[in-house]
Scaffold this motif. Structure first.
Motif, PDB file in Angstrom:
ATOM      1  N   ASP A 148       0.826  -1.206   0.000  1.00  0.00           N
ATOM      2  CA  ASP A 148       0.000   0.000   0.000  1.00  0.00           C
ATOM      3  C   ASP A 148       0.859   1.255   0.000  1.00  0.00           C
ATOM      4  N   LYS A 200       0.681   3.885  -2.921  1.00  0.00           N
ATOM      5  CA  LYS A 200       0.244   5.255  -2.649  1.00  0.00           C
ATOM      6  C   LYS A 200       1.309   6.260  -3.074  1.00  0.00           C
ATOM      7  N   LEU A 215       0.875   6.656  -6.704  1.00  0.00           N
ATOM      8  CA  LEU A 215      -0.348   7.422  -6.983  1.00  0.00           C
ATOM      9  C   LEU A 215      -0.113   8.914  -6.747  1.00  0.00           C
ATOM     10  N   GLU A 242       8.278  22.593 -12.065  1.00  0.00           N
ATOM     11  CA  GLU A 242       9.273  23.015 -11.088  1.00  0.00           C
ATOM     12  C   GLU A 242       8.879  22.776  -9.615  1.00  0.00           C
ATOM     13  N   ASN A 243       7.639  23.157  -9.261  1.00  0.00           N
ATOM     14  CA  ASN A 243       7.274  23.093  -7.835  1.00  0.00           C
ATOM     15  C   ASN A 243       6.797  21.715  -7.391  1.00  0.00           C
ATOM     16  N   TRP A 248       6.200  19.649  -3.705  1.00  0.00           N
ATOM     17  CA  TRP A 248       4.830  19.235  -3.400  1.00  0.00           C
ATOM     18  C   TRP A 248       4.806  17.748  -3.035  1.00  0.00           C
ATOM     19  N   ASN A 304       6.323  16.929   0.454  1.00  0.00           N
ATOM     20  CA  ASN A 304       5.434  17.414   1.522  1.00  0.00           C
ATOM     21  C   ASN A 304       4.145  16.608   1.589  1.00  0.00           C
ATOM     22  N   LYS A 305       3.644  16.249   0.422  1.00  0.00           N
ATOM     23  CA  LYS A 305       2.402  15.466   0.368  1.00  0.00           C
ATOM     24  C   LYS A 305       2.620  14.113   1.058  1.00  0.00           C
ATOM     25  N   LEU A 324       4.650  13.267   3.276  1.00  0.00           N
ATOM     26  CA  LEU A 324       4.848  13.361   4.729  1.00  0.00           C
ATOM     27  C   LEU A 324       3.536  13.542   5.500  1.00  0.00           C
ATOM     28  N   ASN A 325       2.442  13.781   4.775  1.00  0.00           N
ATOM     29  CA  ASN A 325       1.120  13.811   5.429  1.00  0.00           C
ATOM     30  C   ASN A 325       0.651  12.419   5.833  1.00  0.00           C
ATOM     31  N   PHE A 326       1.244  11.402   5.225  1.00  0.00           N
ATOM     32  CA  PHE A 326       0.717  10.049   5.404  1.00  0.00           C
ATOM     33  C   PHE A 326       1.678   9.233   6.255  1.00  0.00           C
ATOM     34  N   PRO A 327       1.140   8.436   7.176  1.00  0.00           N
ATOM     35  CA  PRO A 327       2.024   7.746   8.130  1.00  0.00           C
ATOM     36  C   PRO A 327       2.889   6.644   7.524  1.00  0.00           C
ATOM     37  N   TYR A 328       2.663   6.304   6.267  1.00  0.00           N
ATOM     38  CA  TYR A 328       3.483   5.270   5.634  1.00  0.00           C
ATOM     39  C   TYR A 328       4.929   5.737   5.416  1.00  0.00           C
ATOM     40  N   TYR A 329       5.126   7.065   5.380  1.00  0.00           N
ATOM     41  CA  TYR A 329       6.415   7.594   4.928  1.00  0.00           C
ATOM     42  C   TYR A 329       7.176   8.196   6.097  1.00  0.00           C
ATOM     43  N   ARG A 330       8.360   7.636   6.336  1.00  0.00           N
ATOM     44  CA  ARG A 330       9.150   8.080   7.491  1.00  0.00           C
ATOM     45  C   ARG A 330       9.941   9.334   7.153  1.00  0.00           C
TER      46      ARG A 330
END
Ligand SMILES: Cc1ncc(C[n+]2csc(CCOP(=O)(O)OP(=O)(O)O)c2C)c(N)n1
Lengths: 575, 80
Positions: free
Chosen positions: B15, B19, B22, B55-56, B60, B63-64, B66-72
């Motif tokens: 997952d 994700k 995605l 570019e940005n 994005w 930062n995106k 890091l909103n989700f707990p899967y990513y350390r």
């Protein structure tokens, strides 16, 4: 005890008092465990409605709403509500049943990869295959739904996992990844933002849903009053500040208040608070950015520069950041006198209201008048929900929200059918308050079975149906952009909405006048009884103001015949 | 149009990987290469993504995630 019993105990410990859902083969152990619990499980009539009810509950109670469905269709029916919750940053925890572990991956009966299906639109989803992890995963999912930017989560439990014996688990805390601390405000950026505010001549404050969640109303008003800045709102920001405050001009954007659109057009600085700056609110980003500075406050750093490149970005909780920003701004500049611009804009807003009221020829009922009479007649802490369409836009234009969490509407996904189940969930969260669902006939017909729950659980909500016998908003677009080539937007007259409501056990009435409407609604509100009111409104109504899609706010179309050119300060292109 | 190298530490789950991709899709980022290895006895994964796009969008993306707990952790190693 069974993992399902341990889960329910953990839910009780977290303070869960409602579960909205439907049982089926794969979540039956969970329901069996609920049987011995104080948690009230509400038997919904469709899982989509369970998810919307959980959203309504969450937005009023300010804690996660919980919903449940069985594997396969039960779980997939939840998806619309979960995506809706993701778009509007609403904390919802879904608990789904799954086929037994040995059958997973075999296309077993009622097997669907619900985690895979929801992944792009969820904060966290997991299939728990180890029964000893069930409680921990629930605690994680519950915590992360509220942590930083809120959103939906899902735990998927194979049936055999739910019945495995596990040790009693007490005092389980979320794992660190699921309970991150709030970021501290960045003082250097705040000082820079304060200097920009002081230099600006025509600042405007734009508030979004994040301002509602963080309860930043007091700090927003303090800043606005100090720098004499008008406040405008996104659809999700309604209620963050009391809308009867003289600096609050209402919703901005595609169907915004004319005075709010003008405020942004005129501004040289916009302080954006807890908003993702969607095209619906600000039009094309390049126009929004042209000639004005942007200060962007948000808990989610990925919003900075996603649509609009800010001059300064201030990550963090809106309330905490604003408290600092107000202090630094006050330090740099004395309170400004009342803004002449805000005063002028308010007069324009009043002229719009007066013009709309003058259009009432007494022959048919008008949606805007229905909304404005109801908002004046009902208590100020009334919770209002909406469907999606013209009636929703009339509601955002004319309903005056006085407190955060009193406006529940599907802003991001625009989900028809949100209104009634969200109202039901809201009533479960606040049984002592009046909850009114302002619905379209099309939206109502998508989730009207929730009326059965309204009757069963004695959670009386009032539904007012703006009955134009059509999919009014789509018809409006066909009218304006498709040469009036109406296609599949009109209903026949055979569906009797009064009988339909009564069939579910909710008293209903069709009204023919405003007086009658006010009489029945205020009576239902006073006596806390459920009521459905069918209001036949003008089927030919178009909602104005309207900024055509893809156009800048200056291209707003006003109601035909409403001329404000004399009153406008310098906004050239208004048609 | 820019090219980025992004480094992500994530939990070892299908997952989390799905994700992440995605999110790459949502950012409209083109994929040049993605390498994923398991670390810490298979409990975590580390991924190096070579992507291109606006570019940005790399900022994005991190930062995106890091909103989700899967990513350390997630960071941009290089932008050209
Ligand atoms: C589930 C869903 N399907 C389709 C749409 C597209 N849509 C947007 S507004 C609208 C018409 C809504 O009709 P109604 O609820 O009667 O409200 P009205 O516009 O007439 O006030 C439609 C079909 C949608 N937003 N949601």
């Amino acid at each position: 005890m069974r993992a399902a019993d341990a889960l329910v105990k953990a839910m009780e410990k977290q303070g869960v008092d409602y579960v909205f859902g439907i049982p089926g083969g794969a979540n039956m152990p969970f329901y069996d465990a609920l049987k011995d619990s104080e948690i009230r499980s509400v038997l919904m009539r469709h899982e989509q409605q369970a998810a919307h009810a959980a959203e309504g509950y969450a937005r009023v109670k300010r804690r996660p709403g919980v919903c449940s469905g069985t594997s396969g269709p039960g779980a997939t029916n939840l998806i619309t509500g979960l995506v809706d919750a993701y778009m509007d940053s609403t904390p919802v925890v879904a608990i789904t049943g799954q086929v037994v572990r040995a059958f997973m991956g075999t296309d077993a009966f009622q097997e669907a990869d619900i985690v895979g299906l929801v992944l792009p639109h969820i904060k966290y989803a997991v299939t728990v295959k180890d029964s000893r992890r069930v409680v921990q995963e629930f605690v994680n999912a519950y915590s992360v739904a509220m942590n930083l930017r809120p959103g939906p989560t899902l735990i998927d439990l194979p049936r055999d996992v739910q019945i495995e014996e596990v040790p009693n688990q007490i005092d389980v805390k979320p794992e660190p990844q699921f309970a991150k601390p709030l970021p501290e405000p960045d003082i250097e950026s705040i000082k820079q933002a304060a200097r920009i505010i002081v230099e600006s001549e025509k600042p405007v404050i734009l508030v979004g849903g994040g301002a509602v969640y963080s309860m930043a109303g007091r700090e927003i008003l303090e800043l606005a009053e100090h720098i004499a800045a008008p406040i405008v709102e996104t659809t999700m920001g309604k209620g963050a500040v009391p809308e009867d405050h003289p600096l609050v001009l209402g919703v901005v954007g595609m169907h915004g208040r004319v005075e709010a659109d003008l405020a942004v057009i005129e501004s040289d600085l916009v302080v954006c608070i807890g908003t993702r700056l969607s095209d619906r609110a600000i039009g094309p980003a390049k126009d929004f950015q042209k000639g004005r500075k942007i200060i962007h406050i948000d808990i989610d750093a990925s919003e900075f520069g996603k649509n609009v490149r800010p001059t300064v970005s201030l990550p963090g909780d809106a309330r905490k950041v604003l408290a600092e920003l107000v202090e630094y701004t006050k330090h740099l500049v004395a309170k400004r006198p009342e803004s002449m611009l805000a005063k002028k804009l308010r007069e324009i807003g009043q002229a719009y209201d007066e013009y709309m009221m003058s259009m009432d020829d007494g022959k048919v009922l008008h949606s805007w008048k229905v909304v404005s009479l109801l908002t004046d007649a009902l208590p100020p802490d009334t919770i209002v929900t909406t469907g999606v369409g013209q009636h929703q836009m009339w509601a955002q234009l004319f309903w005056k929200n006085r407190a955060p969490g009193t406006w529940l509407s599907s802003g991001g996904l625009g989900t028809m059918g949100f209104g009634l189940p969200a109202a039901f969930g809201a009533k479960a969260a606040a049984p002592d308050r009046v909850v009114v669902n302002l619905d379209g006939d099309g939206s109502f017909l998508m989730t009207c079975q929730t009326l059965a729950c309204v009757a069963d659980y004695e959670l009386p909500v009032i539904t007012v149906i703006f009955d134009n016998r059509s999919l009014g908003m789509v018809k409006q677009w066909q009218d304006m952009f498709y040469n009036k080539r109406y296609k599949d937007v009109e209903y026949n007259d055979r569906t009797d909405l009064v009988k339909l409501s009564e069939a579910f056990g909710v008293e209903a009435v069709r009204v023919e006048s405003y007086d009658e409407l006010l009489k029945v609604v205020t009576r239902a509100a006073r006596s806390n009884t459920a009521l459905t009111v069918d209001v036949p409104v003008d089927a030919g109504e178009l909602v104005f103001p309207m900024v055509p899609p893809g156009k800048w706010l200056e291209d707003v179309k006003l109601p035909p015949g409403f001329d404000i050119s004399q009153r406008i300060v310098s906004a050239g292109k208004i048609s | 149009m820019m090219r980025f190298v992004v480094f992500v530490e994530l939990v070892n789950s299908h997952d989390a990987v799905a994700k992440m991709l995605l999110a790459v899709k949502q950012g409209n980022l083109g994929i040049e290469s993605i390498n994923i290895h398991s670390t810490e006895d298979g409990r975590n994964l580390s991924a190096i993504l070579l992507l291109h796009g606006e570019e940005n969008k790399a900022e994005w993306l991190v930062n995106k995630l890091l909103n989700f707990p899967y990513y350390r952790s997630a960071k941009i190693l290089k932008q050209v």
